[in-house]
Design an enzyme around this catalytic site. Structure first.
Site, short mmCIF file in Angstrom:
data_model
loop_
_atom_site.label_atom_id
_atom_site.label_comp_id
_atom_site.label_asym_id
_atom_site.label_seq_id
_atom_site.Cartn_x
_atom_site.Cartn_y
_atom_site.Cartn_z
N LYS A 126 0.88 -1.18 0.00
CA LYS A 126 0.00 0.00 0.00
C LYS A 126 0.92 1.23 0.00
O LYS A 126 1.20 1.82 1.05
CB LYS A 126 -0.92 -0.05 1.23
CG LYS A 126 -2.15 0.80 1.10
CD LYS A 126 -3.15 0.50 2.20
CE LYS A 126 -4.14 1.61 2.37
NZ LYS A 126 -5.02 1.85 1.24
C1 LIG Z 1 -6.59 -0.33 -3.76
C2 LIG Z 1 -7.30 -0.85 -2.56
N1 LIG Z 1 -7.85 -2.07 -2.58
C3 LIG Z 1 -8.49 -2.57 -1.53
C4 LIG Z 1 -8.62 -1.86 -0.35
C5 LIG Z 1 -9.34 -2.46 0.82
O1 LIG Z 1 -8.42 -2.75 1.82
P1 LIG Z 1 -8.85 -2.76 3.35
O2 LIG Z 1 -10.06 -3.60 3.43
O3 LIG Z 1 -7.68 -3.38 4.04
O4 LIG Z 1 -9.12 -1.37 3.75
C6 LIG Z 1 -8.06 -0.59 -0.27
C7 LIG Z 1 -8.14 0.20 0.96
O5 LIG Z 1 -7.19 0.30 1.66
C8 LIG Z 1 -7.38 -0.08 -1.39
O6 LIG Z 1 -6.84 1.16 -1.36
#
Ligand SMILES: Cc1ncc(COP(=O)(O)O)c(C=O)c1O
Length: 305
Positions: free
Chosen positions: A159
């Site tokens: 991320k």
């Molecule tokens: C690109 C992306 N995919 C999926 C998610 C979902 O991740 P999470 O459930 O850990 O927030 C996020 C959010 O953080 C994201 O930015």
């Protein structure tokens, strides 16, 4: 969505006043996108504010840093404590939390090896990303003309701040075309994810969500939803999806910390029944789980004390 300031921001080990959390214009990561961050939520519970799956989020931040080769100057336990201290300092019952680690001021150029790593945690009140009633009202999706990153270009498992150039291009394109959110396909043409959410499709009674190998982030909400769904007795698999799987879905939802569980009512103007029965059951249970109202998921709620 405008930011509502709170009292303090945690910056390199100290809680400082919100307005004093400033950085230099020559901060390395501002120029080259080499930062890692998390999006976390705290909810009001009967025992005070509880941060949902806080340790899992901080572990993922540590792993994102490891993928970049960035040495975080704090352990996962220290980062967990930093988040708790920041939330407590605001006095808020529920909020969105944004920890970030980035290469700071002092070096320029693409070699990150001599750079220092700065870490901050901010939090503020923030409603559901795709609208507070997105679970019941549903959102309209568009398949993006932008492809998702490839594993050997920008690792989707991390991320990183730079990865969100791709998400932002897709998001703005979808909004300008009159949709709520974009769906990104990978370079092979399979569904990866949305700009900030994972995707679930129901077909013939089975819930299907694209895996990390398709270019999706390993979402913590995706994992939560899979647990809830299996506990309800639904069949759930991580598998590849084509765009036509979306067009003929029996039901579909997207999920993420910011968007929570949001039902999808159309993809490229092909209507999908919304909210479907599995979507509604899972979305409502998710809403109870994050507030510490479901015994079997109580360990996921980490109270700030
Ligand atoms: C690109 C992306 N995919 C999926 C998610 C979902 O991740 P999470 O459930 O850990 O927030 C996020 C959010 O953080 C994201 O930015």
């Amino acid at each position: 969505m405008p930011i509502t300031p709170t009292e303090k921001i945690w910056f390199n080990g100290e809680l400082i006043p919100w307005d004093e959390a400033r950085i230099h214009i020559l901060t390395h990561s501002l120029h080259y996108g080499m930062g890692v961050f998390e999006g976390i939520r705290a909810y009001e519970t009967d025992d005070g504010p509880g941060v949902f799956r806080l340790t899992d989020h901080m572990r993922r931040m540590q792993q994102s840093a490891q993928i970049l080769g960035m040495d975080l100057p704090y352990s996962v336990e220290e980062l967990v404590q930093a988040v708790k201290d920041t939330v407590r300092s605001t006095g808020l019952g529920s909020c969105y939390i944004r920890p970030i680690a980035y290469y700071g001021y002092g070096e320029m150029g693409l070699n990150t090896l001599p750079c220092t790593v700065d870490v901050a945690v901010a939090c503020w009140p923030w409603g559901a990303y795709l609208g507070d009633d997105a679970l019941t009202k549903g959102v309209r999706m568009k398949i993006s003309s932008w492809a998702r990153h490839d594993h050997n270009i920008m690792p989707p498992a991390a991320k990183t701040t730079g990865n969100y150039v791709n998400s932002s291009l897709a998001k703005v394109e979808a909004l300008k075309a009159g949709y709520d959110e974009a769906i990104l396909l990978n370079r092979a043409g399979f569904v990866a994810e949305c700009t900030g959410e994972n995707i679930f499709v129901a077909r013939n009674g089975t819930l299907i969500s694209p895996p990390l190998s398709a270019g999706a982030l390993e979402g913590i909400t995706q994992d939560t939803v899979m647990t809830i769904a299996r506990d309800f007795g639904f069949e759930v698999v991580l598998d590849h999806l084509s765009r036509s799987d979306l067009y003929i879905a029996d039901e579909m939802f997207v999920c993420g910390t910011a968007a929570e569980v949001s039902s999808v009512k159309s993809v490229d103007d092909r209507e999908i029944p919304s909210p479907g029965p599995m979507t509604l059951a899972i979305g409502e249970e998710y809403g109870r789980a994050v507030r510490g109202q479901v015994d079997q998921y109580k360990d996921w709620v980490e109270h700030v004390g």
